[in-house]
Write a protein that holds these residues in place. Structure first.
Motif, PDB file in Angstrom:
ATOM      1  N   CYS A   1       0.151  95.705  33.473  1.00  0.00           N
ATOM      2  CA  CYS A   1      -0.412  94.685  34.350  1.00  0.00           C
ATOM      3  C   CYS A   1      -0.683  93.410  33.572  1.00  0.00           C
ATOM      4  N   ARG A   2      -0.681  92.298  34.292  1.00  0.00           N
ATOM      5  CA  ARG A   2      -0.998  90.995  33.704  1.00  0.00           C
ATOM      6  C   ARG A   2      -1.855  90.230  34.679  1.00  0.00           C
TER       7      ARG A   2
ATOM      8  N   HIS B   1      -3.924  85.494  39.658  1.00  0.00           N
ATOM      9  CA  HIS B   1      -2.988  86.442  40.262  1.00  0.00           C
ATOM     10  C   HIS B   1      -2.873  87.676  39.387  1.00  0.00           C
ATOM     11  N   VAL B   2      -2.631  88.817  40.040  1.00  0.00           N
ATOM     12  CA  VAL B   2      -2.488  90.076  39.309  1.00  0.00           C
ATOM     13  C   VAL B   2      -1.064  90.583  39.489  1.00  0.00           C
ATOM     14  N   PHE B   3      -0.435  90.926  38.390  1.00  0.00           N
ATOM     15  CA  PHE B   3       0.929  91.456  38.436  1.00  0.00           C
ATOM     16  C   PHE B   3       0.945  92.887  37.921  1.00  0.00           C
ATOM     17  N   LEU B   4       1.728  93.723  38.607  1.00  0.00           N
ATOM     18  CA  LEU B   4       1.919  95.103  38.171  1.00  0.00           C
ATOM     19  C   LEU B   4       3.416  95.328  38.106  1.00  0.00           C
ATOM     20  N   GLU B   5       3.908  95.675  36.942  1.00  0.00           N
ATOM     21  CA  GLU B   5       5.347  95.837  36.734  1.00  0.00           C
ATOM     22  C   GLU B   5       6.098  94.633  37.315  1.00  0.00           C
ATOM     23  N   ASP B   6       5.590  93.430  37.038  1.00  0.00           N
ATOM     24  CA  ASP B   6       6.212  92.167  37.454  1.00  0.00           C
ATOM     25  C   ASP B   6       6.133  91.843  38.946  1.00  0.00           C
ATOM     26  N   ALA B   7       5.525  92.703  39.749  1.00  0.00           N
ATOM     27  CA  ALA B   7       5.342  92.370  41.170  1.00  0.00           C
ATOM     28  C   ALA B   7       3.946  91.761  41.335  1.00  0.00           C
ATOM     29  N   ASP B   8       3.825  90.730  42.172  1.00  0.00           N
ATOM     30  CA  ASP B   8       2.528  90.119  42.445  1.00  0.00           C
ATOM     31  C   ASP B   8       1.778  91.034  43.429  1.00  0.00           C
ATOM     32  N   VAL B   9       0.720  91.674  42.942  1.00  0.00           N
ATOM     33  CA  VAL B   9      -0.028  92.627  43.777  1.00  0.00           C
ATOM     34  C   VAL B   9      -1.451  92.128  44.060  1.00  0.00           C
ATOM     35  N   THR B  10      -1.654  90.807  43.941  1.00  0.00           N
ATOM     36  CA  THR B  10      -2.989  90.214  44.106  1.00  0.00           C
ATOM     37  C   THR B  10      -3.672  90.688  45.398  1.00  0.00           C
TER      38      THR B  10
END
Ligand code: CDP
Length: 215
Positions: A66-67, A72-81
């Motif tokens: 995650c980043r 914004h929150v990303f999980l495996e490069d998907a925006d999951v905010t």
């Protein structure tokens, strides 16, 4: 060492809002530890891993991809905010949060979070387990009704449909699970200041925390 302020409490007690604003005011970093539990739960769900599979979920949590970028929150490069804030994800998070190996796997991520010039950490066990030496520990509470109506407003504002009756039920179930678990149950640290926010605005709660911190 850089100062740490911990803000713990049950779901929808106002922790997130208060912690975020206090961090902003002081120019400190903000750790939303609940997001780590939510991301772990979301990832398990997306990968079809059963929420009871302690070993598989703990190994995923150890290297959680995650980043956090500009709110914004990303999980495996998907925006999951938005996805990560869904009520089902909160419920799933509280289910995996009872698993000791999963909690252990997330400890390093939390302890390694950016500290300088200071940190405000929000969660359930920030003052009891993760930052026992924090400069200030606050435990927020509020009545179940106040918390359910806050959560209702948050969801509606985001355009997510919500039902008051279900929210109260979820909230009670989540409180019960968070308080009854054997590892890091939800409870105030012995040296925490307890603040009931039922009758307070977010601003009033933030001001109380800032005054305590300045003392
Ligand atoms: O915002 P809300 O309080 O609903 O949830 P959250 O803070 O994002 O946390 C979601 C779930 O993760 C909680 O119900 C807890 O079971 C778990 N959690 C935890 O066990 N320990 C933490 N430090 C943070 C969250």
């Amino acid at each position: 060492p850089s100062p740490v302020i911990t803000i713990d409490g049950p779901t929808a007690s106002g922790k997130g809002t208060v912690a975020h604003r206090v961090a902003k005011h002081l120019g400190f970093h903000y750790l939303d530890s609940g997001a780590l539990y939510r991301l772990t739960a979301l990832m398990a769900t997306l990968h079809g891993i059963a929420l009871e599979d302690e070993t598989a979920i703990a190994s995923m949590a150890r290297t959680l991809p995650c980043r956090f970028v500009h709110g914004h929150v990303f999980l495996e490069d998907a925006d999951v905010t938005d996805a990560v804030r869904a009520e089902e994800v909160g419920v799933a998070a509280s289910r995996i949060a009872v698993l000791p190996a999963v909690r252990q796997a997330l400890v390093d991520l939390q302890v390694a979070f950016r500290y300088t010039p200071g940190l405000v950490a929000d969660g359930r066990d920030m003052g009891t387990v993760i930052f026992p030496d924090a400069s200030l520990k606050v435990f927020l509470t509020a009545s179940a009704e106040a918390r359910a109506s806050r959560r209702y407003k948050q969801l509606i504002e985001k355009g997510i449909s919500a039902n008051m009756e279900n929210l109260v039920k979820d909230l009670m179930e989540r409180d019960a699970r968070d308080s009854a678990r054997s590892t890091a149950p939800l409870k105030p640290a012995p040296d925490a200041i307890i603040l009931d926010t039922s009758e307070l605005t977010a601003e009033e709660a933030v001001n109380k925390v800032l005054v305590w911190y300045a003392q």
